[in-house]
Structures are given as structure tokens and as C-alpha cells.
Enzyme design. Sequence first.
Site, PDB file in Angstrom:
ATOM      1  N   LYS A   1      37.054  55.132  44.650  1.00 39.75           N
ATOM      2  CA  LYS A   1      37.256  55.940  45.859  1.00 39.75           C
ATOM      3  C   LYS A   1      38.711  55.900  46.348  1.00 39.75           C
ATOM      4  CE  LYS A   1      32.556  55.230  47.581  1.00 39.75           C
ATOM      5  NZ  LYS A   1      31.713  54.900  48.727  1.00 39.75           N
TER       6      LYS A   1
ATOM      7  N   GLY B   1      36.632  46.065  54.246  1.00 38.53           N
ATOM      8  CA  GLY B   1      36.881  46.706  52.954  1.00 38.53           C
ATOM      9  C   GLY B   1      36.810  48.217  53.087  1.00 38.53           C
TER      10      GLY B   1
ATOM     11  N   TYR C   1      21.364  48.791  50.787  1.00 34.47           N
ATOM     12  CA  TYR C   1      20.002  49.329  50.693  1.00 34.47           C
ATOM     13  C   TYR C   1      19.205  48.684  49.566  1.00 34.47           C
ATOM     14  CZ  TYR C   1      22.318  52.203  47.185  1.00 34.47           C
ATOM     15  OH  TYR C   1      23.063  52.625  46.110  1.00 34.47           O
TER      16      TYR C   1
HETATM   17  P1  NDP Z   1      34.736  45.934  49.527  1.00 38.18           P
HETATM   18  O1  NDP Z   1      34.721  45.035  48.346  1.00 38.18           O
HETATM   19  O2  NDP Z   1      35.833  46.900  49.726  1.00 38.18           O
HETATM   20  O3  NDP Z   1      34.683  44.997  50.874  1.00 38.18           O
HETATM   21  C1  NDP Z   1      33.812  43.923  50.952  1.00 38.18           C
HETATM   22  C2  NDP Z   1      33.779  43.385  52.377  1.00 38.18           C
HETATM   23  O4  NDP Z   1      32.734  42.414  52.442  1.00 38.18           O
HETATM   24  C3  NDP Z   1      35.046  42.673  52.817  1.00 38.18           C
HETATM   25  O5  NDP Z   1      35.224  42.864  54.192  1.00 38.18           O
HETATM   26  C4  NDP Z   1      34.718  41.203  52.521  1.00 38.18           C
HETATM   27  O6  NDP Z   1      35.402  40.294  53.361  1.00 38.18           O
HETATM   28  C5  NDP Z   1      33.260  41.158  52.894  1.00 38.18           C
HETATM   29  N1  NDP Z   1      32.518  40.083  52.242  1.00 38.18           N
HETATM   30  C6  NDP Z   1      32.245  39.993  50.913  1.00 38.18           C
HETATM   31  N2  NDP Z   1      31.513  38.862  50.688  1.00 38.18           N
HETATM   32  C7  NDP Z   1      31.344  38.272  51.894  1.00 38.18           C
HETATM   33  C8  NDP Z   1      30.680  37.075  52.323  1.00 38.18           C
HETATM   34  N3  NDP Z   1      30.052  36.288  51.437  1.00 38.18           N
HETATM   35  N4  NDP Z   1      30.682  36.773  53.630  1.00 38.18           N
HETATM   36  C9  NDP Z   1      31.305  37.563  54.532  1.00 38.18           C
HETATM   37  N5  NDP Z   1      31.967  38.703  54.200  1.00 38.18           N
HETATM   38  C10 NDP Z   1      31.978  39.038  52.882  1.00 38.18           C
HETATM   39  O7  NDP Z   1      33.308  46.646  49.504  1.00 38.18           O
HETATM   40  P2  NDP Z   1      32.918  48.046  50.188  1.00 38.18           P
HETATM   41  O8  NDP Z   1      33.581  48.089  51.506  1.00 38.18           O
HETATM   42  O9  NDP Z   1      33.136  49.146  49.225  1.00 38.18           O
HETATM   43  O10 NDP Z   1      31.307  47.903  50.349  1.00 38.18           O
HETATM   44  C11 NDP Z   1      30.744  47.030  51.288  1.00 38.18           C
HETATM   45  C12 NDP Z   1      29.233  47.200  51.295  1.00 38.18           C
HETATM   46  O11 NDP Z   1      28.850  48.484  51.760  1.00 38.18           O
HETATM   47  C13 NDP Z   1      28.596  47.043  49.915  1.00 38.18           C
HETATM   48  O12 NDP Z   1      27.433  46.263  50.041  1.00 38.18           O
HETATM   49  C14 NDP Z   1      28.234  48.448  49.528  1.00 38.18           C
HETATM   50  O13 NDP Z   1      27.120  48.486  48.664  1.00 38.18           O
HETATM   51  C15 NDP Z   1      27.891  49.061  50.886  1.00 38.18           C
HETATM   52  N6  NDP Z   1      28.055  50.524  50.904  1.00 38.18           N
HETATM   53  C16 NDP Z   1      26.934  51.298  51.146  1.00 38.18           C
HETATM   54  C17 NDP Z   1      27.031  52.667  51.171  1.00 38.18           C
HETATM   55  C18 NDP Z   1      25.807  53.493  51.434  1.00 38.18           C
HETATM   56  O14 NDP Z   1      25.835  54.704  51.218  1.00 38.18           O
HETATM   57  N7  NDP Z   1      24.735  52.901  51.919  1.00 38.18           N
HETATM   58  C19 NDP Z   1      28.313  53.358  50.953  1.00 38.18           C
HETATM   59  C20 NDP Z   1      29.431  52.457  50.734  1.00 38.18           C
HETATM   60  C21 NDP Z   1      29.275  51.090  50.706  1.00 38.18           C
HETATM   61  P3  NDP Z   1      36.828  39.650  52.971  1.00 38.18           P
HETATM   62  O15 NDP Z   1      37.874  40.593  53.470  1.00 38.18           O
HETATM   63  O16 NDP Z   1      36.792  38.367  53.703  1.00 38.18           O
HETATM   64  O17 NDP Z   1      36.843  39.476  51.478  1.00 38.18           O
END
Ligand code: NDP
Length: 304
Positions: A90, A153, A247
Amino acid sequence: MSGPDPIYRLPDLESWSRPGTSLAVLGHPIKHSISPAMHNAALAALARTDPRFADWRYFRFEVHPDDLPRALALLHAKRFRGINLTVPHKVLAFDRVAGIDAAAQPVGAVNTLLFGEEGWRGFNTDGYGLASAIRETLARELYGAHVILLGAGGAARGAGVECLQRGCASLSIGNRTRANLEKLLVTLAPVASRTPVRGFDPSSPPADLPADALVINATSAGLRETDPLPIALGTLPRPAAVFDMIYNPPQTPLLRAATALGVPTANGLSMLVHQGAKALEIWSGIPAAETAPTMAAAAHAALA
Ligand code: NDP
């Protein structure tokens, strides 16, 4: 390639010669995507009453990030009508398209591309998907809401922009890694105008966060059963509702914790459906509201 819904790769694209209107989703990995099931169900339903859609099909492609420029060029040369992009493409695609829809500009990421003779035009339908899902599943609007957003993220960036563009009352963002949080706050500052936006550490939330807030989980914490909670809900003033973008699994530990507190919850399946329906609207002109119910039924069946 095997089975009724094969996974295609770059070499398949080099020799692609399908007549008819083709759509595709690109990801790495792609095998868990249920977008082909949703879109092909919607296209089949449209084709029953509108012969224009009889030859429309949606395919999935496994594309390594290094191959994305080549894949986008080939898909354009083969005149695919539209493309969806999922992890990790993306953001990568944002700088590789001929034009960007104004609403996607501050997000810095695109999940939907539309064919144009001069090149791809990029859109982001995730924010629309989020707002529509919150309305459908929680009967709430982002407009006027105090939002507590978890994560910094790509998904959080899209969600933050959408909340601000739709006139939320305030936006409080909690993220584990401070540096990523700071980057997101800088990105959102120009969109915020006079809406209060603040960051916080989810392991010790400030006492003055708003009560009755809409909590949105945009972290990936909860994808695995062993993941920690992105926040201990008991450390927040009682929220009005909790929306988790995850989901699969359908019930995350965060949603279970909210249910135990008697707080209404929803998972991210409806968001996935509505972003998909909006993408199909961009490609076909058919209003998203018309195809969303068919996509929802197909998504539920694909995950069952
Ligand atoms: P990114 O990898 O860009 O970001 C991940 C985020 O999650 C960061 O803020 C990271 O924090 C945090 N994180 C990861 N592991 C942990 C943990 N163990 N504890 C606390 N925080 C954590 O991912 P995306 O932003 O692309 O996606 C995030 C979620 O959203 C995913 O689960 C994805 O499946 C879902 N999603 C759903 C969509 C839908 O249509 N339903 C559409 C897009 C995404 P840090 O900065 O500290 O690493």
C-alpha cells in the site's frame, strides 16, 4: 497454479492473454486474502442482471515487494481495469502511480488502483470502510466522536486521517513504540486543523482521556492468541464501544475484554467488506451499498 482460485505470479502475468475485464489483488503473502471470494461473488451477482459484467473476474497475485514496479507496469500493459493492494504494497505503490485521489494524499498509502491511459490512479478505500463499518456494526459516527486509536502503522494512519477528515471531536493515539507514534502525530498535524490530537503510552494511559470514547484497535496485537492486549481496557475511562480492525480470529482478547465489561464490540470484517465494495464502485460505477451485502455473505462463507 492449482484449484478453482489459483495464486498467480509474475511469470503468469508476462504471458497473460485473457480477454474480458480483469481485476486483481497483489500481496505478499496473498494466500489468506478473501478479496477474490468477495469480488467474484459480487461480480457474478451483477452479471445476472447486467451483461456488461459477464466477463469481469478478480484474480490474486503473489508479488514480492521488489517486483511491484514490474507487476504494476505489466498489469497496465495487459489493461487490467483495477487493482487492490494489500500488505506490504500500500505504501510502496503510493509513489509509483500516475495520480493520487485527493482524499488518499494525506494517508500516504493506496489500496485501490484504477486504470487510466496515462497510468494508474491511486485511491484509499480503507477509511471509507472503517467509517461505514462503525456505522453498520456499532451504530456510531466518527463525526463528533472522541476517538482513542491504538497503533501507529499503516492502518492507524488511514484511520487517523479518516477520523479527522470526518470531524471527530478529539483523537488520542496510543502506541507501544514512541518514535512511530511521534511520526504519526507529525503526519496528522496538517489534517487536524483545530481538532485536539495527542499521543500516549498505552502501558500507562493519562487519567484525563475522554470517557464514552470510541476505541479503535489498529495494531496487529490480537492476530495470534498469544499476543498481549494492545491496552488494558480497565485503565481507560469506560469506552462507548470497541472496534478491532482484526477479523481473523473473529474474537480477539481485546474484544473479549470489552464484552466482559459490557461494552459493545465489532471486529474488522465489515471494514474489509466496505473497503472492497468501494473499490468495486471505483472500477464499475456500481454504488458500494449495492454490492456490500453480497460481499459480506461471501466473506462470511470464505472464513467459515
Ligand atoms: P503495521 O505493521 O503497519 O503496524 C502494526 C502496528 O501494530 C504498529 O503500531 C505496532 O506498534 C503495533 N503492534 C504490533 N504488535 C504489537 C504488540 N504485540 N503489542 C502492541 N502493539 C503492537 O500493520 P497495519 O497498520 O497494516 O495493520 C494493523 C492491523 O490492522 C492488522 O491486524 C491488519 O490485519 C488490520 N487491518 C485490517 C483491515 C480491515 O479491512 N479490517 C485493513 C487494514 C489493516 P509498534 O509501532 O510499537 O511496532
